[in-house]
Design a protein around this motif. Sequence first.
Motif, PDB file in Angstrom:
ATOM      1  N   THR A   1       0.895  -1.196  -0.088  1.00 28.98           N
ATOM      2  CA  THR A   1       0.018   0.028   0.025  1.00 28.98           C
ATOM      3  C   THR A   1       0.823   1.255   0.084  1.00 28.98           C
ATOM      4  N   ASP A   2       2.210   1.227   0.114  1.00 29.17           N
ATOM      5  CA  ASP A   2       3.017   2.406  -0.025  1.00 29.17           C
ATOM      6  C   ASP A   2       4.544   1.774  -0.204  1.00 29.17           C
ATOM      7  N   MET A   3       5.194   2.768  -0.762  1.00 29.94           N
ATOM      8  CA  MET A   3       6.510   2.499  -1.095  1.00 29.94           C
ATOM      9  C   MET A   3       7.479   3.759  -0.836  1.00 29.94           C
TER      10      MET A   3
ATOM     11  N   ARG B   1       0.426  -7.994  -3.652  1.00 29.72           N
ATOM     12  CA  ARG B   1       0.391  -7.389  -4.976  1.00 29.72           C
ATOM     13  C   ARG B   1       0.447  -5.732  -4.756  1.00 29.72           C
ATOM     14  N   LEU B   2       1.163  -5.067  -5.748  1.00 31.48           N
ATOM     15  CA  LEU B   2       1.307  -3.553  -5.254  1.00 31.48           C
ATOM     16  C   LEU B   2      -0.188  -3.109  -5.871  1.00 31.48           C
ATOM     17  N   ASN B   3      -0.665  -2.123  -4.912  1.00 34.24           N
ATOM     18  CA  ASN B   3      -2.166  -1.481  -5.344  1.00 34.24           C
ATOM     19  C   ASN B   3      -1.682  -0.223  -6.416  1.00 34.24           C
ATOM     20  N   ARG B   4      -2.761   0.190  -6.698  1.00 37.59           N
ATOM     21  CA  ARG B   4      -2.474   1.076  -7.798  1.00 37.59           C
ATOM     22  C   ARG B   4      -1.529   2.402  -7.551  1.00 37.59           C
ATOM     23  N   SER B   5      -1.629   2.783  -6.338  1.00 38.18           N
ATOM     24  CA  SER B   5      -1.037   4.171  -5.938  1.00 38.18           C
ATOM     25  C   SER B   5       0.286   3.726  -5.828  1.00 38.18           C
ATOM     26  N   THR B   6       0.727   2.416  -5.167  1.00 34.53           N
ATOM     27  CA  THR B   6       2.127   1.990  -5.104  1.00 34.53           C
ATOM     28  C   THR B   6       2.723   1.702  -6.325  1.00 34.53           C
ATOM     29  N   TYR B   7       1.964   0.941  -7.197  1.00 32.32           N
ATOM     30  CA  TYR B   7       2.404   0.678  -8.790  1.00 32.32           C
ATOM     31  C   TYR B   7       2.925   2.015  -9.241  1.00 32.32           C
ATOM     32  N   GLN B   8       2.228   2.986  -9.003  1.00 33.91           N
ATOM     33  CA  GLN B   8       2.428   4.450  -9.766  1.00 33.91           C
ATOM     34  C   GLN B   8       3.736   4.956  -9.118  1.00 33.91           C
ATOM     35  N   GLN B   9       3.943   4.720  -7.650  1.00 33.47           N
ATOM     36  CA  GLN B   9       5.078   5.357  -6.867  1.00 33.47           C
ATOM     37  C   GLN B   9       6.466   4.509  -7.439  1.00 33.47           C
ATOM     38  N   LEU B  10       6.225   3.187  -7.724  1.00 39.40           N
ATOM     39  CA  LEU B  10       7.317   2.352  -8.044  1.00 39.40           C
ATOM     40  C   LEU B  10       7.589   2.677  -9.549  1.00 39.40           C
ATOM     41  N   ALA B  11       6.508   2.805 -10.557  1.00 40.05           N
ATOM     42  CA  ALA B  11       6.824   3.384 -11.913  1.00 40.05           C
ATOM     43  C   ALA B  11       7.555   4.741 -12.051  1.00 40.05           C
ATOM     44  N   GLU B  12       6.950   5.590 -11.279  1.00 39.66           N
ATOM     45  CA  GLU B  12       7.683   7.354 -11.255  1.00 39.66           C
ATOM     46  C   GLU B  12       9.179   6.917 -10.833  1.00 39.66           C
ATOM     47  N   HIS B  13       9.418   6.228  -9.831  1.00 35.93           N
ATOM     48  CA  HIS B  13      10.795   5.930  -9.349  1.00 35.93           C
ATOM     49  C   HIS B  13      11.825   5.215 -10.486  1.00 35.93           C
ATOM     50  N   ALA B  14      11.188   4.466 -11.214  1.00 34.71           N
ATOM     51  CA  ALA B  14      11.843   3.730 -12.393  1.00 34.71           C
ATOM     52  C   ALA B  14      12.452   4.841 -13.437  1.00 34.71           C
TER      53      ALA B  14
ATOM     54  N   LEU C   1       2.453  -6.108 -10.460  1.00 32.57           N
ATOM     55  CA  LEU C   1       3.551  -6.028  -9.904  1.00 32.57           C
ATOM     56  C   LEU C   1       3.322  -6.758  -8.493  1.00 32.57           C
ATOM     57  N   TYR C   2       4.244  -7.690  -8.192  1.00 29.87           N
ATOM     58  CA  TYR C   2       4.046  -8.398  -6.766  1.00 29.87           C
ATOM     59  C   TYR C   2       5.555  -8.387  -6.137  1.00 29.87           C
TER      60      TYR C   2
ATOM     61  N   LEU D   1      14.300  -0.392  -1.638  1.00 34.41           N
ATOM     62  CA  LEU D   1      12.724   0.039  -2.083  1.00 34.41           C
ATOM     63  C   LEU D   1      12.296  -0.748  -0.907  1.00 34.41           C
ATOM     64  N   ALA D   2      11.433   0.141   0.120  1.00 33.10           N
ATOM     65  CA  ALA D   2      10.801  -0.629   1.145  1.00 33.10           C
ATOM     66  C   ALA D   2       9.188  -0.603   0.913  1.00 33.10           C
ATOM     67  N   PHE D   3       8.606  -1.406   1.151  1.00 26.40           N
ATOM     68  CA  PHE D   3       6.946  -1.410   1.167  1.00 26.40           C
ATOM     69  C   PHE D   3       6.464  -1.644   2.380  1.00 26.40           C
ATOM     70  N   ARG D   4       5.159  -0.837   2.562  1.00 29.08           N
ATOM     71  CA  ARG D   4       4.226  -1.296   3.657  1.00 29.08           C
ATOM     72  C   ARG D   4       3.256  -2.081   3.121  1.00 29.08           C
ATOM     73  N   LEU D   5       2.609  -3.070   3.818  1.00 29.89           N
ATOM     74  CA  LEU D   5       1.721  -3.956   3.270  1.00 29.89           C
ATOM     75  C   LEU D   5       0.542  -3.766   4.003  1.00 29.89           C
ATOM     76  N   ASN D   6      -0.660  -3.964   3.493  1.00 30.42           N
ATOM     77  CA  ASN D   6      -2.150  -3.549   4.140  1.00 30.42           C
ATOM     78  C   ASN D   6      -2.358  -4.235   5.715  1.00 30.42           C
ATOM     79  N   THR D   7      -1.352  -5.273   6.172  1.00 31.58           N
ATOM     80  CA  THR D   7      -1.078  -5.642   7.485  1.00 31.58           C
ATOM     81  C   THR D   7      -0.115  -4.893   8.283  1.00 31.58           C
ATOM     82  N   ASP D   8       0.349  -3.556   7.868  1.00 26.88           N
ATOM     83  CA  ASP D   8       1.371  -2.806   8.476  1.00 26.88           C
ATOM     84  C   ASP D   8       2.551  -3.335   8.441  1.00 26.88           C
ATOM     85  N   GLU D   9       2.831  -4.368   8.076  1.00 24.37           N
ATOM     86  CA  GLU D   9       4.146  -5.108   7.851  1.00 24.37           C
ATOM     87  C   GLU D   9       5.110  -4.440   6.753  1.00 24.37           C
TER      88      GLU D   9
END
Length: 185
Positions: A99-101, A152-165, A141-142, A112-120
């Motif tokens: 849900t976040d990157m 699975r990367l949600n839409r906003s996290t996918y966009q964050q990663l794409a912008e970073h790339a 993306l997963y 690259l660090a990711f937050r999951l929907n379980t706060d992990e």
Amino acid sequence: MPYEPPPHLASLTLSQIAEQVEARKLPPVEGWAPKQEGDSNMRIAADGTWFHEGSPISRQGMVRAFSGLLIRDQNGAHFLVTPFEKLSIEVEDAPFLATDMVARDENGTPALAFRLNTDELVIAGPDHPIIARGDAETPALYIGVRRGLEARLNRSTYQQLAEHALAKGDDWSVSSMGETFRLKP
């Protein structure tokens, strides 16, 4: 003891993220050999919602607790494991959502660090690869989490990663903890 969610991902350094990852204590399900098997009557929807007997599980603490018991076997089946039972659980896509990157570069090592929907929190790298699936029209993306599980990367996290790339170049790849991952299937 009340649950304290980790701090906002953007405010953490890579070292602090690594400390948060290390602090998460998970049950040692790999060492358990339950004799009883069955069906949990649970399902994880593609949007990350957990259901029991058709009703959503609204208590996030329960979802976090169950997520620590989750495994995926070599055939792709998902199970909740306790010392006494191994219960199947239906997973529509991936059991977690990223849900976040955040991108960090400490000591010359991009991460690259990711937050999951379980706060992990998960740091992409050799043990937690970023995986591109689907096709050019509908990519997905997963990130590998643990025990064969993915988020699975949600839409906003996918966009964050794409912008970073794209900020790093035009080859649609990213690097984290010494590994390079392609973002195109």
